[in-house]
Design a protein around this motif. Structure first.
Motif, PDB file in Angstrom:
ATOM      1  N   UNK A 215      12.869  31.643 -34.897  1.00 59.29           N
ATOM      2  CA  UNK A 215      14.152  31.552 -33.971  1.00 59.29           C
ATOM      3  C   UNK A 215      15.436  32.106 -34.565  1.00 59.29           C
ATOM      4  N   UNK A 216      15.967  32.985 -33.771  1.00 63.10           N
ATOM      5  CA  UNK A 216      17.485  33.218 -34.401  1.00 63.10           C
ATOM      6  C   UNK A 216      18.319  32.451 -34.431  1.00 63.10           C
ATOM      7  N   UNK A 217      19.426  32.550 -35.027  1.00 62.95           N
ATOM      8  CA  UNK A 217      20.736  31.585 -34.806  1.00 62.95           C
ATOM      9  C   UNK A 217      21.179  31.493 -33.518  1.00 62.95           C
ATOM     10  N   UNK A 218      21.453  32.695 -32.776  1.00 65.13           N
ATOM     11  CA  UNK A 218      21.829  32.795 -31.667  1.00 65.13           C
ATOM     12  C   UNK A 218      20.815  31.856 -30.678  1.00 65.13           C
ATOM     13  N   UNK A 219      19.532  32.149 -30.924  1.00 63.04           N
ATOM     14  CA  UNK A 219      18.603  31.734 -30.128  1.00 63.04           C
ATOM     15  C   UNK A 219      18.620  30.136 -30.042  1.00 63.04           C
ATOM     16  N   UNK A 220      18.713  29.589 -31.304  1.00 61.52           N
ATOM     17  CA  UNK A 220      18.852  28.318 -31.549  1.00 61.52           C
ATOM     18  C   UNK A 220      20.230  27.458 -30.753  1.00 61.52           C
ATOM     19  N   UNK A 221      21.081  28.173 -30.914  1.00 63.40           N
ATOM     20  CA  UNK A 221      22.357  27.706 -30.361  1.00 63.40           C
ATOM     21  C   UNK A 221      22.284  27.686 -29.083  1.00 63.40           C
ATOM     22  N   UNK A 222      21.617  28.506 -28.277  1.00 62.23           N
ATOM     23  CA  UNK A 222      21.383  28.765 -26.698  1.00 62.23           C
ATOM     24  C   UNK A 222      20.437  27.495 -26.620  1.00 62.23           C
ATOM     25  N   UNK A 223      19.241  27.194 -27.375  1.00 65.61           N
ATOM     26  CA  UNK A 223      18.459  26.239 -27.027  1.00 65.61           C
ATOM     27  C   UNK A 223      19.175  24.845 -27.136  1.00 65.61           C
ATOM     28  N   UNK A 224      20.138  24.533 -28.137  1.00 62.57           N
ATOM     29  CA  UNK A 224      20.793  23.374 -28.208  1.00 62.57           C
ATOM     30  C   UNK A 224      21.831  23.331 -26.850  1.00 62.57           C
ATOM     31  N   UNK A 225      22.498  24.273 -26.773  1.00 71.65           N
ATOM     32  CA  UNK A 225      23.333  24.438 -25.511  1.00 71.65           C
ATOM     33  C   UNK A 225      22.652  23.568 -24.224  1.00 71.65           C
TER      34      UNK A 225
ATOM     35  N   UNK B 270      12.795  20.497 -28.612  1.00 70.55           N
ATOM     36  CA  UNK B 270      12.478  21.190 -29.734  1.00 70.55           C
ATOM     37  C   UNK B 270      13.620  21.885 -29.848  1.00 70.55           C
ATOM     38  N   UNK B 271      14.602  22.416 -29.130  1.00 68.36           N
ATOM     39  CA  UNK B 271      15.931  22.960 -29.593  1.00 68.36           C
ATOM     40  C   UNK B 271      16.779  22.185 -30.557  1.00 68.36           C
ATOM     41  N   UNK B 272      16.831  20.625 -30.321  1.00 66.18           N
ATOM     42  CA  UNK B 272      17.390  19.871 -31.074  1.00 66.18           C
ATOM     43  C   UNK B 272      16.791  19.949 -32.607  1.00 66.18           C
ATOM     44  N   UNK B 273      15.445  19.835 -32.793  1.00 66.44           N
ATOM     45  CA  UNK B 273      14.632  20.045 -33.996  1.00 66.44           C
ATOM     46  C   UNK B 273      15.358  21.497 -34.540  1.00 66.44           C
ATOM     47  N   UNK B 274      15.296  22.520 -33.937  1.00 66.24           N
ATOM     48  CA  UNK B 274      15.638  23.689 -34.329  1.00 66.24           C
ATOM     49  C   UNK B 274      17.043  23.858 -34.904  1.00 66.24           C
ATOM     50  N   UNK B 275      17.974  22.973 -34.200  1.00 65.76           N
ATOM     51  CA  UNK B 275      19.526  23.041 -34.768  1.00 65.76           C
ATOM     52  C   UNK B 275      19.648  22.371 -35.937  1.00 65.76           C
ATOM     53  N   UNK B 276      18.795  21.460 -36.286  1.00 69.06           N
ATOM     54  CA  UNK B 276      18.887  20.617 -37.513  1.00 69.06           C
ATOM     55  C   UNK B 276      18.549  21.594 -38.729  1.00 69.06           C
ATOM     56  N   UNK B 277      17.357  22.245 -38.255  1.00 67.64           N
ATOM     57  CA  UNK B 277      17.016  23.126 -39.496  1.00 67.64           C
ATOM     58  C   UNK B 277      17.921  24.172 -39.729  1.00 67.64           C
ATOM     59  N   UNK B 278      18.479  24.634 -38.855  1.00 66.46           N
ATOM     60  CA  UNK B 278      19.650  25.785 -38.782  1.00 66.46           C
ATOM     61  C   UNK B 278      20.920  25.213 -39.180  1.00 66.46           C
ATOM     62  N   UNK B 279      21.134  23.803 -39.281  1.00 68.82           N
ATOM     63  CA  UNK B 279      22.445  23.358 -39.381  1.00 68.82           C
ATOM     64  C   UNK B 279      23.413  23.728 -38.378  1.00 68.82           C
TER      65      UNK B 279
END
Length: 369
Positions: free
Chosen positions: A6-16, A221-230
């Motif tokens: 997941x790219x940083x942008x992708x995680x940001x969109x997922x968490x959005x 899943x997006x919330x998990x990824x956002x914690x990984x990428x801080x």
């Protein structure tokens, strides 16, 4: 095939999608050491002994009161030092022949062992409460990647094969599953159900509050990824360790690869097989709870708990389909729960939820004899 990341942008969109504001988891025990370490004598804190892969750091012990203290340990399963906060019933010393039920409280992402102070009901005179460090983004599993900035990250092994037997070796506990519970909120809600499913022999009771308990939901899943990428944002602020659930947030530690914990999140060529294997909402995992007391609490009145409410309903409904009883408390906007609760992802709701749950758990422990 190289795993998709997941790219940083992708995680940001997922968490959005989750927050609406942008970017916002067993080995055999070692033989106990014969050397005992007195963590405190002045405050009458019990004597603890190294063992099960844990080594005490006695100079880092924090004594809040004779029945509330924090140990610090090291283990090869995790990098660095880690805390274990322990709350004893008031009568622990006065009744030296009595053994006590134990509840393990798993804190949320961005939190720490001191979060338990925001839920006073967990300091019960009918049970011992143990609060082990779960990391800022540990997610209560053994990570797939052990060479990230976090270093060794075998959280599940630490908790289930080290902390549990360490507590039982050092405190007067009831050691049957009917007298052992695991409870948690947010990230820790996932941990509570995951541990109850992984080790049904250990835990007879489990409770998840506003839990990330349905990995079939992309928002979780997006919330998990956002914690990984801080990518902290609103998720971090809402999951803060402060008593109200808001305020300044410590974040989720250093950036790690988006595949670090559970592997690729993408459902392509079964790349997300680990996510599916540990999904608490998966029917195969829910079936493991057939003899476990299960309670779910959630609001539905903010951009996070609207998704934990959907996840909790899915778990509750699937348990019903399997013929497994569970208790779901969706307190909506919080009006039915407590004046402090706005139905959101915060201790203003979690504290009264625990105040409702703990007496029920105490009664279940008492019924078990």
């Amino acid at each position: 095939m190289t795993p998709l990341r997941l790219t940083v942008l992708g995680a940001a969109l997922a968490l959005a999608a989750l927050t609406g504001t942008g970017a916002a988891t067993a080995a055999a025990p070692a033989v106990a050491s014969p050397a005992a370490v007195a963590v405190s004598t002045a405050a009458a804190v019990p004597l603890f002994t190294d063992g099960y892969g844990l080594t005490l750091v006695p100079e880092d012990t924090e004594v809040h009161s004779p029945t509330d203290f924090t140990l610090t340990v090291t283990t090869k399963q995790l990098s660095g030092k880690h805390k274990i906060r322990i709350l004893l019933p008031a009568g622990y010393d006065a009744d030296p022949d009595r053994r006590w039920p134990v509840t393990y409280f798993l804190h949320g992402g961005g939190g720490n062992v001191n979060d338990v102070a925001a839920a006073p009901a967990l300091h019960s005179d009918s049970m011992i409460t143990v609060v082990p460090d779960g990391g800022l983004k540990g997610w209560y599993v053994n990570w797939l990647m052990q060479n990230t900035a976090e270093g060794a990250a075998n959280w599940e092994t630490f908790h289930l094969t080290q902390v549990v037997p360490f507590i039982e070796a050092n405190l007067r506990t009831r050691t049957d599953r009917a007298h052992r519970a695991v409870v948690g909120l947010s990230m820790g809600g996932f941990g509570a159900l995951h541990y109850a499913q992984t080790r049904p022999d250990l835990f007879g009771h489990a409770a998840a509050l506003s839990g990330g308990i349905d990995f079939g939901k992309w928002e979780i899943r997006g919330a998990v990824l956002a914690t990984e990428l801080n990518l902290s944002g609103a998720w971090c602020a809402a999951s803060s360790s402060s008593g109200s659930g808001g305020g300044t947030c410590v974040g989720h530690g250093p950036y790690v690869d988006s595949d670090a914990i559970f592997g690729s999140p993408y459902p392509v060529f079964n790349a997300d097989r680990v996510w599916k294997a540990v999904d608490p909402a998966a029917p195969a995992n829910l079936a493991k709870l057939s003899n476990t007391g299960i309670t779910l609490y959630t609001g539905n009145n903010d951009l996070i708990d609207v998704h934990t409410a959907a996840a909790s309903k899915t778990v509750h409904d699937r348990l019903g389909q399997l013929g497994i009883p569970s208790r779901l408390v969706d307190y909506g906007n919080g009006a039915s729960l407590a004046p402090s609760c706005n139905g959101g992802h915060n201790y203003g709701c979690w504290a009264p939820a625990f105040a409702d749950y703990v007496p029920r758990l105490e009664a279940a422990f008492a019924t078990a004899g």
